[in-house]
Design a protein around this motif. Structure first.
Motif, short mmCIF file in Angstrom:
data_model
loop_
_atom_site.label_atom_id
_atom_site.label_comp_id
_atom_site.label_asym_id
_atom_site.label_seq_id
_atom_site.Cartn_x
_atom_site.Cartn_y
_atom_site.Cartn_z
N ALA A 133 -3.19 2.84 9.70
CA ALA A 133 -3.52 1.80 10.69
C ALA A 133 -2.84 0.49 10.33
O ALA A 133 -2.36 -0.23 11.21
CB ALA A 133 -5.03 1.62 10.76
N MET A 134 -2.79 0.17 9.03
CA MET A 134 -2.18 -1.09 8.60
C MET A 134 -0.69 -1.12 8.95
O MET A 134 -0.19 -2.11 9.49
CB MET A 134 -2.35 -1.28 7.10
CG MET A 134 -1.77 -2.60 6.60
SD MET A 134 -1.65 -2.72 4.80
CE MET A 134 -0.20 -1.74 4.50
N PHE A 135 0.01 -0.05 8.65
CA PHE A 135 1.45 -0.04 8.91
C PHE A 135 1.75 -0.01 10.41
O PHE A 135 2.78 -0.53 10.85
CB PHE A 135 2.13 1.11 8.18
CG PHE A 135 2.42 0.80 6.74
CD1 PHE A 135 3.57 0.11 6.40
CD2 PHE A 135 1.53 1.15 5.74
CE1 PHE A 135 3.84 -0.21 5.07
CE2 PHE A 135 1.79 0.84 4.41
CZ PHE A 135 2.95 0.15 4.07
N ARG A 136 0.87 0.58 11.20
CA ARG A 136 1.05 0.51 12.65
C ARG A 136 0.88 -0.94 13.11
O ARG A 136 1.63 -1.41 13.97
CB ARG A 136 0.03 1.41 13.36
CG ARG A 136 0.26 1.47 14.88
CD ARG A 136 -0.61 2.54 15.51
NE ARG A 136 -2.02 2.25 15.36
CZ ARG A 136 -2.98 3.17 15.44
NH1 ARG A 136 -2.67 4.44 15.65
NH2 ARG A 136 -4.24 2.84 15.28
N SER A 137 -0.07 -1.66 12.53
CA SER A 137 -0.27 -3.06 12.86
C SER A 137 0.89 -3.92 12.38
O SER A 137 1.28 -4.89 13.04
CB SER A 137 -1.58 -3.58 12.26
OG SER A 137 -2.68 -2.89 12.80
N ILE A 138 1.45 -3.58 11.20
CA ILE A 138 2.63 -4.30 10.71
C ILE A 138 3.77 -4.14 11.72
O ILE A 138 4.44 -5.11 12.10
CB ILE A 138 3.07 -3.77 9.33
CG1 ILE A 138 2.08 -4.22 8.26
CG2 ILE A 138 4.48 -4.26 8.98
CD1 ILE A 138 2.36 -3.64 6.88
N GLY A 139 3.99 -2.90 12.16
CA GLY A 139 5.01 -2.68 13.17
C GLY A 139 4.72 -3.45 14.44
O GLY A 139 5.62 -4.03 15.05
N GLY A 140 3.44 -3.47 14.84
CA GLY A 140 3.06 -4.23 16.03
C GLY A 140 3.32 -5.71 15.89
O GLY A 140 3.83 -6.37 16.80
N LEU A 182 5.59 10.21 5.94
CA LEU A 182 6.26 10.28 7.24
C LEU A 182 5.39 9.71 8.36
O LEU A 182 5.88 9.04 9.27
CB LEU A 182 6.64 11.73 7.56
CG LEU A 182 7.78 12.32 6.72
CD1 LEU A 182 7.90 13.82 6.95
CD2 LEU A 182 9.11 11.62 7.06
N ALA A 183 4.07 9.98 8.30
CA ALA A 183 3.17 9.45 9.32
C ALA A 183 3.11 7.93 9.26
O ALA A 183 3.02 7.25 10.29
CB ALA A 183 1.77 10.03 9.14
N THR A 184 3.17 7.39 8.04
CA THR A 184 3.17 5.94 7.89
C THR A 184 4.44 5.34 8.47
O THR A 184 4.39 4.32 9.20
CB THR A 184 3.05 5.56 6.40
OG1 THR A 184 1.84 6.10 5.88
CG2 THR A 184 3.03 4.05 6.24
N ALA A 185 5.59 5.94 8.18
CA ALA A 185 6.85 5.45 8.75
C ALA A 185 6.84 5.54 10.27
O ALA A 185 7.27 4.61 10.97
CB ALA A 185 8.02 6.26 8.18
N ALA A 186 6.31 6.65 10.79
CA ALA A 186 6.21 6.80 12.25
C ALA A 186 5.29 5.74 12.84
O ALA A 186 5.57 5.21 13.93
CB ALA A 186 5.69 8.19 12.60
N SER A 187 4.21 5.41 12.13
CA SER A 187 3.27 4.41 12.63
C SER A 187 3.92 3.04 12.76
O SER A 187 3.64 2.29 13.71
CB SER A 187 2.06 4.32 11.68
OG SER A 187 1.30 5.50 11.73
N VAL A 188 4.79 2.69 11.80
CA VAL A 188 5.50 1.41 11.89
C VAL A 188 6.34 1.38 13.16
O VAL A 188 6.33 0.40 13.92
CB VAL A 188 6.39 1.19 10.65
CG1 VAL A 188 7.23 -0.07 10.83
CG2 VAL A 188 5.54 1.07 9.40
N MET A 189 7.10 2.45 13.39
CA MET A 189 7.99 2.49 14.54
C MET A 189 7.21 2.49 15.87
O MET A 189 7.60 1.86 16.84
CB MET A 189 8.88 3.75 14.47
CG MET A 189 9.78 3.79 13.25
SD MET A 189 10.86 2.34 13.15
CE MET A 189 10.54 1.81 11.48
N ILE A 190 6.08 3.24 15.88
CA ILE A 190 5.24 3.25 17.08
C ILE A 190 4.68 1.86 17.34
O ILE A 190 4.60 1.39 18.48
CB ILE A 190 4.10 4.28 16.93
CG1 ILE A 190 4.66 5.70 16.97
CG2 ILE A 190 3.06 4.11 18.04
CD1 ILE A 190 3.65 6.77 16.63
N GLY A 191 4.28 1.18 16.26
CA GLY A 191 3.76 -0.19 16.40
C GLY A 191 4.78 -1.13 17.02
O GLY A 191 4.47 -1.91 17.93
N VAL A 192 6.03 -1.05 16.53
CA VAL A 192 7.09 -1.91 17.07
C VAL A 192 7.30 -1.63 18.54
O VAL A 192 7.34 -2.55 19.37
CB VAL A 192 8.42 -1.70 16.30
CG1 VAL A 192 9.56 -2.44 16.99
CG2 VAL A 192 8.29 -2.18 14.86
#
Length: 531
Positions: free
Chosen positions: A407-414, A276-286
């Protein structure tokens, strides 16, 4: 060092000494993007770039940072963490030097991509090293220091960038400013950081990392170029999308079946908190990167500000982030509970983005600053604490991989957000400008010579000072309205992040460095993992 060798923990004094070097390294990583933000309009104008080029100067760094973050995290589980941080500093410095002397947009984007390799290492490794020195319960206050450094870099970066661009050094000076700090961080870490090195058989998943990077790159290229270089619905679009998705599918298969030491260990996602934290990180990144990266451009191109003034406007958001990250970090360390701060932070992010969605070229600056303050307060309570929640749930052996995955998935979202919202921004500005231009031509406010010059430079970002008052007003209005629209697009992604955070089960922060074997086995059993 006796304290390190004996039980894996450093004394508070030793932690603070090493933390100085780590925070300098983190400052360099953050500065790499913030110091350039206010320089980008000048850079793109000087190198005759387009809105797509503007986007890719940002995306290139995010992309290589994204692709290499999990590799750095995995290497941290295998090799000397100090050596890895120092290597990342050297790579960052080399990329900065090339960028400083770039003669064209292509070279600059390539240099930024190389620079991103080092930034990825610094972003992942600083978190991992701190997690290796102190237990989760004590980590909150150190996370507050990271938040403070993040805030300092975000405040000083745009200000420094604006001052440098407006000085005789020009925009190229922005790529030199981080080099002395990187050198100082290198020396401080050499003297103060002492951690045991894990020595075991090494198997780096180069195939998985390459496939992940190739798949994501393909999708970002499609989002950036579709609608301009080729149609959204065309054979070229279909070919790029299908090839990218197939590549990502192969990457998942490699990670699950082939890789001995997968760069993204899929078993980590059996843990509910990590998933769930990884999924949230993607959305936060976007929502975060995708929208806020264009604020500096808004202040300069829609409000006619100098780079220095645009930098001053960032203080509102960063001030909120500074206060929020320090306060929540200390409270979480004292109580051991973190979920309510994550939920509250995401609510503030959503409210702030919705408010920023109402801005245009005429919105009072005090109102814009207030909206940015709300977003900053939300981000300060969310970003570091989301990583902390994941670190609290994994064993020490998986710490590097788990931290870097988030961190990677947040960057992917970004990367997705910057690329996609940049494409939307460019499309809307171009459309509104062309529609308004027709009216100016009909009323005689634009001469034939001006119209011919505009047609000759189609797709490029204009020099506002070179435009007539009528054309300048038209462009500023188009850009201001389009900027508000991309914040509205970011809101649904922030809502999805909030949904993920609400579903995370809170586990009080432990006071030990590692998860006890019995607890780890119980967690594995509860998530369906095989012993």
């Amino acid at each position: 060092m006796a304290t390190v060798e004996a039980d894996g923990q450093m004394t508070h004094r030793e932690v603070l000494e090493a933390l100085t070097g780590l925070l300098l390294a983190m400052f360099v990583a953050m500065l790499s993007s913030t110091v350039v933000s206010n320089a980008l309009p000048a850079i793109v104008t000087d190198l005759h770039g387009s809105q797509t080029g503007y986007t890719w100067v940002v995306v290139a760094t995010l992309l290589t940072m994204t692709a290499t973050t999990p590799i750095w995290g995995k290497l941290a589980d295998l090799f000397s963490k100090k050596l890895l941080v120092q290597a990342a500093l050297v790579i960052y410095s080399a990329g900065s030097l090339v960028a400083a002397f770039a003669p064209d947009m292509g070279t600059l984007i390539a240099a930024r991509a190389f620079q991103g390799l080092g930034v990825g290492g610094l972003t992942a490794l600083v978190q991992v090293v701190i997690a290796s020195m102190v237990p989760p319960r004590e980590r909150g206050r150190y996370s507050g220091y990271i938040g403070a450094v993040f805030a300092a870099a975000t405040v000083s970066g745009p200000l420094l960038g604006g001052l440098i661009v407006d000085s005789p050094l020009g925009w190229r000076g922005c790529f030199f400013v981080g080099l002395p700090i990187a050198a100082l961080a290198f020396v401080v870490l050499q003297k103060t950081l002492h951690l045991p090195t894990i020595k075991r058989a090494v198997s780096i998943d180069y195939a998985g990392a390459t496939l992940i990077m190739a798949g994501i790159s393909g999708l970002l290229v499609w989002v950036s170029l579709a609608g301009t270089s080729f149609a959204w619905v065309s054979p070229t679009s279909v070919a790029i999308v299908v090839a990218s998705l197939v590549t990502i599918a192969i990457a998942i298969w490699v990670e699950a079946r082939v890789a001995v030491e997968p760069v993204v260990p899929l078993r980590l996602f059996r843990d509910r908190t990590t998933a769930l934290a990884t999924a949230a990180s993607v959305m936060i990144g976007v929502s975060m990167f995708g929208a806020t990266v264009y604020l500096s451009q808004y202040f300069q191109l829609a409000r006619g500000m100098t780079p220095t003034r645009a930098g001053l406007m960032s203080i509102a958001m960063v001030g909120g982030l500074l206060v929020s990250s320090i306060v929540t970090g200390r409270i979480i360390s004292r109580t051991g509970y973190w979920k309510k701060w994550l939920v509250g932070g995401m609510v503030l992010v959503i409210v702030g983005l919705a408010l920023l969605g109402t801005i245009d070229a005429a919105t009072p600056l005090a109102a814009v600053g207030g909206y940015m303050l709300v977003v900053g307060l939300g981000l300060g309570a969310t970003m570091q604490n989301l990583v902390l929640a994941v670190q609290n749930n994994v064993a020490q052996a998986d710490l590097g991989a788990a931290s870097s995955v988030v961190a990677m998935f947040r960057s992917i979202g970004g990367s997705i957000g910057v690329s996609a919202l940049g494409a939307v921004l460019a499309h809307q500005v171009t459309g509104a400008f062309k529609d308004g231009l027709a009216g100016l031509v009909a009323s005689g406010q634009v001469s034939r010579e001006e119209l011919a010059a505009l047609r000759h430079s189609t797709g490029s970002i204009p020099d506002l000072d070179a435009l007539s008052p009528a054309l300048r007003g038209l462009y500023e209005g188009a850009f201001g309205h389009a900027t508000g629209h991309i914040f509205l697009i970011a809101v649904p992604f922030a809502l999805l992040a909030l949904a993920c955070v609400l579903l995370i089960k809170e586990v009080p922060l432990r006071t030990t460095l590692d998860v006890e074997d019995t607890m780890h086995d119980a967690a594995e059993t509860a998530t369906g993992a095989s012993a």
